[in-house]
Design an enzyme around this catalytic site. Sequence first.
Site, PDB file in Angstrom:
ATOM      1  N   HIS A 119      -6.037  23.638  18.129  1.00 34.14           N
ATOM      2  CA  HIS A 119      -4.928  24.048  18.982  1.00 34.14           C
ATOM      3  C   HIS A 119      -5.449  25.108  19.950  1.00 34.14           C
ATOM      4  O   HIS A 119      -6.400  25.824  19.666  1.00 34.14           O
ATOM      5  CB  HIS A 119      -3.835  24.619  18.068  1.00 34.14           C
ATOM      6  N   ASP A 191      -7.103  28.241  10.573  1.00 32.28           N
ATOM      7  CA  ASP A 191      -5.764  28.046  11.146  1.00 32.28           C
ATOM      8  C   ASP A 191      -4.997  27.136  10.188  1.00 32.28           C
ATOM      9  O   ASP A 191      -5.268  25.943  10.104  1.00 32.28           O
ATOM     10  CB  ASP A 191      -5.888  27.409  12.529  1.00 32.28           C
ATOM     11  N   GLN A 194      -0.455  24.175  10.365  1.00 30.52           N
ATOM     12  CA  GLN A 194       0.063  22.858  10.008  1.00 30.52           C
ATOM     13  C   GLN A 194      -0.088  22.544   8.518  1.00 30.52           C
ATOM     14  O   GLN A 194       0.539  21.621   8.014  1.00 30.52           O
ATOM     15  CB  GLN A 194      -0.653  21.775  10.822  1.00 30.52           C
ATOM     16  N   LYS A 217       7.028  27.291  11.247  1.00 33.35           N
ATOM     17  CA  LYS A 217       6.624  25.962  10.783  1.00 33.35           C
ATOM     18  C   LYS A 217       6.754  25.832   9.267  1.00 33.35           C
ATOM     19  O   LYS A 217       6.405  24.801   8.697  1.00 33.35           O
ATOM     20  CB  LYS A 217       5.184  25.671  11.211  1.00 33.35           C
ATOM     21  N   CYS A 359      -0.360  21.255  22.874  1.00 32.73           N
ATOM     22  CA  CYS A 359      -1.230  22.448  22.957  1.00 32.73           C
ATOM     23  C   CYS A 359      -2.630  22.132  22.454  1.00 32.73           C
ATOM     24  O   CYS A 359      -3.286  22.976  21.818  1.00 32.73           O
ATOM     25  CB  CYS A 359      -0.624  23.625  22.196  1.00 32.73           C
TER      26      CYS A 359
END
Length: 402
Positions: A119, A191, A194, A217, A359
Amino acid sequence: MLFDVDRLRDDFPLLQRGSGRAPIVYLDNAATTLKPRPVIEAVRGYLADYSGNVHRGQHALADRATEAYEDSRRRVARFLGARASEVVFVRGTTEAIGLVAGGLGLQPEDNVVVSALEHHSNLLPWRTRCGVRVVPLDAAGLPSLAAAEAAIDARTRLLAVTACSNVTGVFVAIQDWAALAHRHGLPLLVDAAQLAAHRGIDVQGLQCDYLALSGHKLFAPPGSGVLYGTQAALERLAPANLGGGSVKHVGLDLDYELRELPWRLEAGTPDIAAAIGLGAAIEYLEDIGLDAIEDHEDALRELLDAEVATLPGLDNHSPAPTRAPMLTVTAKDGALGSEYVARVLSDTFGVMTRAGHHCAHPLHAVLGLPATLRASLAFYNTEADVLRLRDGLRALLRRGTG
């Protein structure tokens, strides 16, 4: 606990609202998740019943607000398998990565190794400070570890990689990246934006030095997020901001003494309501059971794959059999633009998806893709939701080719 999706859906007010004649089908969970009543009530309770500032007040409202805020930190720590002192509250993944990028004292001649899956939030904070070496993908759509190792040199300061792509949904083997980073004496940043809503996270097992996630999220309010770091990793960071809450004392000469971790990295009044909401969201998820959520979502993903495979007018760009519950597609030969498809799915069929580059412009360029249509599921989605999406796509494809 029996997984009763119909009962769980009752916890989400937005799922009770219709777009036209039927309740909405919400399949944009990779962008942001809906919020359950316990989270909404936790935020409302703070705002209505004890809306004091945290840490520095000498009154009952401040005491109650501080306890709720720090209790959320403890919940997050347990969720991640971390200590509370290793959990820094931020506004989201973007701010968390920026805090690391800004705090490491990177120089223009330094470099950070990342992957083509990333991202923008795990690309641009590094790009504005030092060199960025982008690792290509292998045939399975995963970042090449061999290429990552070849990219490391004496000026490499960190490896940064997503645990789960927000475009293809593939899971990355973080332990392998941690082993590579540590073999070269480098920290690893993950990261997990997700990943967090779909898989349990154990930072001890992952062996990462930093991990970032976004509350919005994870069924929590916008403005909530986490930077996890080991004690040693967080101590390396210069605070991005200084002011109230981050210092113990400031002298007349403006010499100052920082507070202990994690508060030295949380200058100013935080988004207290959002942080409390994040704690409530984690408690809600743990009450459902992360294993039960994973099983339900995996079954929905398999159904989604099977139903989309019946639509010959679509190209599937999420082919990995093991991935997050999402699917990214385009119409064959550019017959229908993804933005147009998303708008009609919403306005005609009440199905909320997302279209664009998500993104992740570099990843789309690597894959040779235009704007894509992404359907991303959560535990409150149902088989009926998947079939509504299939029916809407089928109707649009017929219209486009007719």
